[in-house]
Write a protein that holds these residues in place. Structure first.
Motif, PDB file in Angstrom:
ATOM      1  N   ALA A 163      33.106  30.785  34.423  1.00  0.00           N
ATOM      2  CA  ALA A 163      34.008  31.927  34.567  1.00  0.00           C
ATOM      3  C   ALA A 163      34.680  31.873  35.924  1.00  0.00           C
ATOM      4  O   ALA A 163      34.057  31.507  36.926  1.00  0.00           O
ATOM      5  CB  ALA A 163      33.231  33.234  34.415  1.00  0.00           C
ATOM      6  N   ASP A 164      35.947  32.235  35.961  1.00  0.00           N
ATOM      7  CA  ASP A 164      36.712  32.241  37.197  1.00  0.00           C
ATOM      8  C   ASP A 164      37.082  33.663  37.586  1.00  0.00           C
ATOM      9  O   ASP A 164      37.148  34.567  36.740  1.00  0.00           O
ATOM     10  CB  ASP A 164      37.995  31.413  37.042  1.00  0.00           C
ATOM     11  N   ILE A 165      37.363  33.864  38.864  1.00  0.00           N
ATOM     12  CA  ILE A 165      37.836  35.152  39.368  1.00  0.00           C
ATOM     13  C   ILE A 165      39.298  34.964  39.753  1.00  0.00           C
ATOM     14  O   ILE A 165      39.620  34.167  40.642  1.00  0.00           O
ATOM     15  CB  ILE A 165      37.015  35.606  40.586  1.00  0.00           C
ATOM     16  N   ASN A 166      40.198  35.669  39.066  1.00  0.00           N
ATOM     17  CA  ASN A 166      41.618  35.455  39.327  1.00  0.00           C
ATOM     18  C   ASN A 166      42.096  36.264  40.529  1.00  0.00           C
ATOM     19  O   ASN A 166      41.318  36.951  41.197  1.00  0.00           O
ATOM     20  CB  ASN A 166      42.457  35.753  38.072  1.00  0.00           C
ATOM     21  N   THR A 167      43.392  36.198  40.810  1.00  0.00           N
ATOM     22  CA  THR A 167      43.941  36.864  41.996  1.00  0.00           C
ATOM     23  C   THR A 167      43.865  38.380  41.904  1.00  0.00           C
ATOM     24  O   THR A 167      43.879  39.067  42.936  1.00  0.00           O
ATOM     25  CB  THR A 167      45.409  36.446  42.204  1.00  0.00           C
ATOM     26  N   ARG A 168      43.776  38.918  40.691  1.00  0.00           N
ATOM     27  CA  ARG A 168      43.642  40.362  40.514  1.00  0.00           C
ATOM     28  C   ARG A 168      42.179  40.781  40.485  1.00  0.00           C
ATOM     29  O   ARG A 168      41.857  41.924  40.233  1.00  0.00           O
ATOM     30  CB  ARG A 168      44.344  40.791  39.209  1.00  0.00           C
ATOM     31  N   GLU A 169      41.304  39.801  40.731  1.00  0.00           N
ATOM     32  CA  GLU A 169      39.859  40.000  40.749  1.00  0.00           C
ATOM     33  C   GLU A 169      39.328  40.489  39.404  1.00  0.00           C
ATOM     34  O   GLU A 169      38.489  41.375  39.325  1.00  0.00           O
ATOM     35  CB  GLU A 169      39.450  40.933  41.900  1.00  0.00           C
ATOM     36  N   ASP A 170      39.858  39.892  38.348  1.00  0.00           N
ATOM     37  CA  ASP A 170      39.286  39.999  37.008  1.00  0.00           C
ATOM     38  C   ASP A 170      38.474  38.726  36.767  1.00  0.00           C
ATOM     39  O   ASP A 170      38.776  37.668  37.330  1.00  0.00           O
ATOM     40  CB  ASP A 170      40.372  40.098  35.935  1.00  0.00           C
ATOM     41  N   ILE A 171      37.462  38.822  35.925  1.00  0.00           N
ATOM     42  CA  ILE A 171      36.724  37.628  35.521  1.00  0.00           C
ATOM     43  C   ILE A 171      37.364  37.094  34.248  1.00  0.00           C
ATOM     44  O   ILE A 171      37.520  37.823  33.256  1.00  0.00           O
ATOM     45  CB  ILE A 171      35.236  37.938  35.283  1.00  0.00           C
ATOM     46  N   VAL A 172      37.751  35.823  34.283  1.00  0.00           N
ATOM     47  CA  VAL A 172      38.424  35.205  33.134  1.00  0.00           C
ATOM     48  C   VAL A 172      37.685  33.935  32.733  1.00  0.00           C
ATOM     49  O   VAL A 172      37.042  33.272  33.557  1.00  0.00           O
ATOM     50  CB  VAL A 172      39.906  34.886  33.443  1.00  0.00           C
ATOM     51  N   ILE A 173      37.783  33.606  31.463  1.00  0.00           N
ATOM     52  CA  ILE A 173      37.236  32.355  30.953  1.00  0.00           C
ATOM     53  C   ILE A 173      38.338  31.639  30.186  1.00  0.00           C
ATOM     54  O   ILE A 173      39.316  32.258  29.755  1.00  0.00           O
ATOM     55  CB  ILE A 173      35.998  32.583  30.058  1.00  0.00           C
ATOM     56  N   LYS A 174      38.187  30.340  30.044  1.00  0.00           N
ATOM     57  CA  LYS A 174      39.216  29.520  29.399  1.00  0.00           C
ATOM     58  C   LYS A 174      40.582  29.767  30.033  1.00  0.00           C
ATOM     59  O   LYS A 174      41.587  29.943  29.348  1.00  0.00           O
ATOM     60  CB  LYS A 174      39.247  29.781  27.887  1.00  0.00           C
TER      61      LYS A 174
END
Length: 411
Positions: A163-174
C-alpha cells in the motif's frame, strides 16, 4: 494473529482510572520548558500506548466519544488509538454541504444516517465493513503520515499487501485505488488524525449514497474529490475486520511513538494493550450531551456554509429561481425575469418570491415544491388569453407563491 481484549469490572475500573488520571486541567498539563530538558529517548520511554475499541456502532455516539477524548484527555505521556465501526451512514467534513455531497432521497429511503464530523476533508460512507482509526497525541507529536505508515506496515506484514500513501495522504493500492481516506483536527494542546479502512464495504450502497443529485449550487463549501475505491478483501480474501483490527493494533503497539522503530514484542509488553470501551455516561461523563449535539439538525445541517440553488424554467422565456440558504434555513427566494418580459411589460429585472418556504429548513422537497409551482405557472400562462396579464398568472398560482415588487414601471 490473535489478540486479547481486557474485560471485566476490574479491568474496566483500571481503564477508568487511567482515563481520569490523564484528564486535562490547568494544573496537570505538561509545560514546554520541562519537555525540552529531556532527551528524545527519555521522552519516548515515558509515553505509553493504549488501544480503545468502541462497542457502539452508532455514528453520533462514536463521534461524541472521539470528541470527549480530544477535549478531556492529556496525551503528553499517553497515546491512544481509538477503533470504531458504524452502521450505514454518510459522514461529511466540518465545512461541507450534506445536500451537495450525498443523495438525500436515497439516504432517507434506505435509512442511512447523515453525520457531520469536527475535522475537515471530504464525505465518506461508513458501514460495518469499514474500520475507523483515530490516532490521538498532543499537538507537538502529531504526525499523520507516521500513523498511515503503521497501517501500511500492518497490511504488508500480515497479508503481503503493498500500500502506498499518496500526496493527499490517502492509502492506495494498485497505484490509484483508494482504501483509506484521512482527516484531522488540531487544537491548542491536543490533536487527532482519523482515517477509514475499507475491508468489506457495500460498494453499491456507497456509490448510491454519495451520488450527487443537486445541480446549480453556488457555495464555498469544501467539495469532495471522487476517487476509485477498492475493498481490502478484494485484494486478499483472507482480510476480515477482526483480523485487520488485530494486525493494525499490534503494529501500533510495537512501534515506538516518536522514532517509528519496530521495537517488537518486548515493547508491546510495556504498553497498555487493547481495551473494549462502552461509550456511556458511566464511563465518560458528559458523552451523552456531546452525542445529542452531533445528532442534532443544527449541527448536521445548520452548520452548512451558506449557499444558493438556482433552477431554470421556460414559460415560454427562461426564468431563473434562486433559493438562498443561511445556516440551513431558507432565507430568500428570488426570481430573475427574462429581458423580453421586462421590455414587454415593464417589470423589474428581479423579483422576490413570497412563499411559505422562507424560514423553513432547506430540503430537496423545497426544490420540488418550487418546481411544481413553476409547472402550475406555466399552465396558467398557456391557458391565459393573448392579452395575458403576466403578473396575475403568478398571483393565481395554486401552489401558494407569488411575486412582490413586480408592478409595471411608471416610465
Amino acid at each position: 494473529m490473535a489478540y486479547i481484549f481486557a474485560q471485566g469490572s476490574k479491568k474496566c475500573s483500571n481503564l477508568l482510572f487511567l482515563l481520569r488520571s490523564n484528564i486535562t486541567s490547568p494544573y496537570s498539563c505538561s509545560r514546554s520548558s520541562s519537555v525540552s530538558s529531556v532527551t528524545l529517548a527519555e521522552k519516548e520511554a515515558n509515553i505509553k500506548k493504549s488501544i480503545l475499541i468502541s462497542q457502539s456502532k452508532d455514528i453520533y455516539t462514536n463521534l461524541a466519544l472521539e470528541d470527549w477524548l480530544y477535549k478531556n484527555y492529556d496525551f503528553t505521556k499517553q497515546h491512544v488509538l481509538l477503533v470504531w465501526r458504524n452502521s450505514p451512514c454518510v459522514v461529511v467534513g466540518r465545512h461541507q454541504n450534506p445536500w451537495l455531497e450525498a443523495s438525500a432521497e436515497y439516504l432517507l429511503n434506505y435509512e442511512v444516517s447523515v453525520a457531520r464530523r469536527n475535522s475537515g476533508g471530504g464525505a465518506v460512507y461508513h458501514d460495518p465493513g469499514n474500520v475507523n482509526f483515530t490516532f490521538f497525541t498532543n499537538k507537538e507529536m502529531y504526525n499523520r503520515r507516521n500513523n498511515l505508515e503503521i497501517i501500511s506496515r500492518a497490511l504488508y506484514r500480515e497479508w503481503g499487501i503493498s500500500a502506498d500513501i499518496n500526496t493527499r495522504e490517502d492509502i492506495v493500492i494498485k497505484k490509484n485505488y483508494k482504501v483509506s481516506g484521512t482527516a484531522s483536527k488540531l487544537g491548542s494542546k491536543n490533536a487527532y488524525h482519523h482515517c477509514t479502512l475499507m475491508v468489506d464495504v457495500d460498494r453499491c450502497q456507497l456509490s448510491q449514497a454519495l451520488k450527487k443529485n443537486i445541480v446549480g449550487v453556488d457555495t464555498n463549501a469544501t467539495k469532495s474529490i471522487p476517487s476509485p475505491v477498492l475493498n481490502l478483501n478484494d485484494v486478499n480474501s483472507s482480510v476480515t475486520v477482526e483480523k485487520l483490527l488485530g494486525a493494525v493494533g499490534w503494529e501500533y503497539l510495537r512501534t515506538t511513538p516518536l522514532t517509528m522503530q519496530d521495537a517488537g514484542h518486548d515493547f508491546i509488553s510495556q504498553q497498555n494493550g487493547f481495551q473494549l470501551v462502552n461509550p456511556t455516561e458511566g464511563w465518560f461523563p458528559g458523552v451523552e450531551k456531546l452525542r445529542n449535539e452531533f445528532a442534532s439538525w443544527d449541527w448536521r445541517f445548520g452548520k452548512t456554509p451558506d449557499f444558493q440553488v438556482t433552477r431554470k424554467f421556460y414559460i415560454p422565456e427562461e426564468l431563473k429561481i434562486t433559493i438562498t440558504v443561511n445556516k440551513g434555513i431558507i432565507e430568500n427566494v428570488t426570481l430573475k425575469v427574462p429581458q423580453k418580459l421586462i421590455l414587454a411589460h415593464g417589470f423589474n429585472g428581479n423579483a422576490s418570491v413570497i412563499t411559505n418556504l422562507k424560514g423553513q429548513q432547506f430540503s430537496v422537497a423545497a426544490i420540488r415544491y418550487l418546481e411544481k409551482s413553476v409547472i402550475n405557472l406555466e399552465k396558467s400562462y398557456r391557458e391565459a388569453s393573448e392579452e395575458l396579464n403576466f403578473e396575475s398568472a403568478f398571483v393565481a398560482n395554486e401552489s401558494g407563491f407569488f411575486l412582490k415588487e413586480m408592478s409595471k414601471s411608471s416610465g
